[in-house]
Design an enzyme around this catalytic site. Structure first.
Site, PDB file in Angstrom:
ATOM      1  N   ASP A 148       0.767  -1.254   0.045  1.00 44.50           N
ATOM      2  CA  ASP A 148       0.079  -0.070   0.061  1.00 44.50           C
ATOM      3  C   ASP A 148       0.882   0.990  -0.118  1.00 44.50           C
ATOM      4  O   ASP A 148       1.881   1.359   0.730  1.00 44.50           O
ATOM      5  CB  ASP A 148      -0.855  -0.049   1.164  1.00 44.50           C
ATOM      6  N   ASN A 150      -0.445   4.453  -0.330  1.00 48.87           N
ATOM      7  CA  ASN A 150      -1.313   5.665   0.391  1.00 48.87           C
ATOM      8  C   ASN A 150      -1.834   5.709   1.473  1.00 48.87           C
ATOM      9  O   ASN A 150      -2.516   6.718   2.035  1.00 48.87           O
ATOM     10  CB  ASN A 150      -2.319   6.222  -0.827  1.00 48.87           C
ATOM     11  N   ASP A 186      -4.285   3.641   2.720  1.00 47.78           N
ATOM     12  CA  ASP A 186      -5.797   3.234   2.826  1.00 47.78           C
ATOM     13  C   ASP A 186      -6.045   1.595   3.324  1.00 47.78           C
ATOM     14  O   ASP A 186      -7.316   1.386   3.234  1.00 47.78           O
ATOM     15  CB  ASP A 186      -6.596   3.679   1.429  1.00 47.78           C
ATOM     16  N   ASP A 211      -1.602  -1.308  -3.836  1.00 44.77           N
ATOM     17  CA  ASP A 211      -2.050  -0.506  -5.185  1.00 44.77           C
ATOM     18  C   ASP A 211      -0.692  -0.577  -6.252  1.00 44.77           C
ATOM     19  O   ASP A 211       0.374  -1.176  -5.859  1.00 44.77           O
ATOM     20  CB  ASP A 211      -2.308   1.110  -4.850  1.00 44.77           C
ATOM     21  N   ASP A 252      -4.349 -10.386 -15.894  1.00 42.89           N
ATOM     22  CA  ASP A 252      -5.447 -11.562 -15.379  1.00 42.89           C
ATOM     23  C   ASP A 252      -6.734 -11.032 -16.183  1.00 42.89           C
ATOM     24  O   ASP A 252      -7.205  -9.776 -15.935  1.00 42.89           O
ATOM     25  CB  ASP A 252      -5.896 -11.259 -13.909  1.00 42.89           C
ATOM     26  N   ASP A 266      -8.516 -16.435 -16.608  1.00 43.17           N
ATOM     27  CA  ASP A 266      -9.496 -16.840 -15.391  1.00 43.17           C
ATOM     28  C   ASP A 266     -10.455 -18.073 -16.214  1.00 43.17           C
ATOM     29  O   ASP A 266     -11.387 -17.631 -17.204  1.00 43.17           O
ATOM     30  CB  ASP A 266     -10.044 -15.808 -14.614  1.00 43.17           C
ATOM     31  N   HIS A 321      -3.502 -17.193  -5.380  1.00 42.69           N
ATOM     32  CA  HIS A 321      -4.461 -16.365  -4.599  1.00 42.69           C
ATOM     33  C   HIS A 321      -5.603 -17.218  -4.289  1.00 42.69           C
ATOM     34  O   HIS A 321      -6.349 -16.732  -3.481  1.00 42.69           O
ATOM     35  CB  HIS A 321      -4.746 -15.078  -5.329  1.00 42.69           C
TER      36      HIS A 321
END
Length: 541
Positions: free
Chosen positions: A21, A23, A25, A29, A98, A199, A315
């Site tokens: 991350d 920023n 939040d 990103d 993806d 996918d 994942h």
């Protein structure tokens, strides 16, 4: 650039919301990925596969795309994506996107138009069936629970969805839809992407009236057209996710003539620790003898007529060191052993973020800690079916997709250096012991071992094209095989258990090859005639 550069490449998968991350939040990103490119360059990988970063309502963490040609604001902007492609290229790292082509989000403009009326030009972009409200077209179930059919009163029809109700299936029978998809892919190719992971691609040729989802009759026709209109116009890596693939189908998918894909992800090896005929949540010990036979089948079956993808993690899967290694007293040894066995085979290896650190399953103790839609649905269904809380949590601690989605462990700073904010999902509490900063400073770490394996594959062509022969097929502790070409031979030998194992197969091979060189070994001390817990070696003669 040679067309099949991906044969001697090593791919690194990033789950963007959990990587870095930038920023505060709490969500990873694109700028965070850019920041970590030097780390990936140091590891030695050739390409990064990004899980989806397109605009999405995030019902299924981005696998529900509402705009294929824009970036979701939680990840950044299209300019950030262009910067990532350019900055990665400077380090000789390609970016693999993806692609979700089986379904879109129900918030995609195509679907918003499609449900306005049957006469709308976008209506036929999706799969519809006439009916009456409450009378389903058939009894097909969605992968995430419930019916595959959802009623839309505006058109008096049901639409078909194999996954979430917010993921309506696209109608590949419609040539206009296919052309839209090709134009979108060519647009990304123009931006310089290095390839695509597709996918659940084996489900695009569905025939719901026949209850066919995987491997529909027009599947390979559709894929060959897709490849001809897009992928074959560049030197791309393309890998299809195909849960329904067997060796014969994989020969079609990965035909060396390039008519379909570079390779597929098949998952036969992934089922070796569940009760036969049951769901993935129904756990059983790993059947090593069966696992070895699966690898033998794929390594020999695709030799010189296709190509394998090599992976333990992604994942959607739990962490391999917790699953088939030992994430307690032998975490480092077993993480290295599993890497050795995989990277010694023929194919393109995939490293999932944190695998190179030996990251472990998270061990959440309460359902409120989980975020994954499949996990939530399983919890509700098993609760309703009478399973106890303890039984459900035991299955989730072993197999929930969230095990692989906890934030990347960069350092022992707060939140493992992932974010200065509140992470979208909890960081694994063991980040003080397991983190990149610590491993980079230790020449005997899991990270440094992966570096060495990657280097060995690039320096020794036999990893690329040597023939595979499985040894000690019935041994319940040892996974051993050779790779052989005209001039040399490799022996890969590993103890898959926490108990010492008789290494007779290794000793016999060494006697036959007295000048063999030890290429890599996961213990500090030299190997003996007995393999220690999770010990692994690669010799070359």
């Amino acid at each position: 650039m040679k067309k099949d550069w991906w044969k001697d490449a090593v791919i690194y998968q990033i789950y963007p919301r959990s990587f870095q991350d930038s920023n505060g939040d709490g969500i990873g990103d694109l700028q965070g990925i850019i920041k970590r490119l030097p780390y990936l360059e140091k590891l030695g990988i050739d390409a990064v596969w990004l899980s989806p970063v397109y605009r999405s309502p995030m019902d299924d963490n981005g696998y529900d795309i509402s705009d294929y040609q824009d970036i979701d604001p939680i990840f950044g902007t299209l300019a950030d994506m262009e910067e990532l492609i350019a900055e990665a290229k400077k380090r000789n790292i390609r970016i693999i996107m993806d692609l979700v082509l089986n379904h879109s989000s129900d918030e995609h403009r195509w679907f918003l138009e499609a449900k306005k009326s049957k006469d709308n030009p976008y209506h036929d972009y999706y799969v519809w069936r006439d009916g009456k409200e409450g009378e389903l077209p058939n009894d097909m179930k969605a992968c995430f629970g419930g019916s595959c059919w959802e009623w839309v009163p505006e058109v008096g029809q049901y639409y078909f969805h194999q996954f979430s109700v917010k993921q309506p299936d696209l109608n590949w029978e419609n040539p206009k839809l296919r052309q839209e998809i090709y134009n979108m892919i060519l647009w990304w190719m123009d931006k310089g992407v290095g390839g695509f992971r597709l996918d659940v691609i084996d489900q695009i040729a569905k025939e719901p009236d026949q209850k066919i989802t995987q491997n529909g009759p027009r599947l390979h026709e559709f894929i060959r057209e897709l490849s001809r209109e897009t992928f074959q116009k560049g030197a791309l890596i393309t890998v299809g996710e195909a849960w329904g693939a067997d060796v014969e189908r994989a020969k079609l998918y990965s035909n060396p003539d390039g008519s379909e894909f570079s390779m597929v992800f098949q998952f036969e090896h992934i089922h070796m620790d569940q009760l036969p005929g049951k769901e993935k949540w129904d756990l059983s010990p790993l059947r090593l003898v069966d696992l070895k036979q699966v690898y033998k089948k794929w390594q020999t079956g695709l030799y010189n007529c296709g190509w394998n993808s090599l992976f333990w993690n992604n994942h959607d899967l739990p962490r391999i060191v917790s699953r088939w290694g030992n994430d307690k007293e032998y975490r480092v040894e077993s993480a290295k052993m599993l890497a050795t066995v995989l990277h010694g085979m023929q194919g393109t290896p995939y490293i999932y973020e944190g695998e190179e650190l030996g990251m472990t399953n998270v061990g959440f103790t309460d359902i409120s800690q989980y975020r994954d839609i499949e996990t939530m649905n399983m919890y509700r269904e098993r609760k309703a079916a009478g399973y106890s809380e303890a039984e459900i949590l035991k299955s989730l601690q072993a197999k929930s997709r969230d095990n692989g989605r906890t934030p990347m462990q960069w350092s022992d700073e707060e939140n493992a250096g992932f974010t200065t904010g509140t992470p979208w999902i909890s960081v694994n509490s063991n980040y003080h012991e397991i983190n990149a900063e610590k491993e980079l400073a230790d020449s005997d770490s899991v990270f440094c071992y992966y570096q060495k394996l990657i280097r060995l594959r690039k320096e020794n062509r036999i990893f690329l094209d040597g023939a595979f022969t499985l040894l000690a097929e019935q041994d319940q502790q040892i996974f051993a095989y050779t790779r052989t070409d005209e001039t040399e031979e490799l022996l890969v030998c590993a103890n898959f258990t926490k108990d010492p194992a008789d290494a007779g197969v290794m000793e016999a091979w060494k006697q036959a090859h007295p000048n063999a060189e030890l290429l890599i070994h996961n213990y500090k001390e030299a190997p003996g005639s007995t393999l220690r817990p999770y010990e692994a070696v690669i010799y070359r003669a």
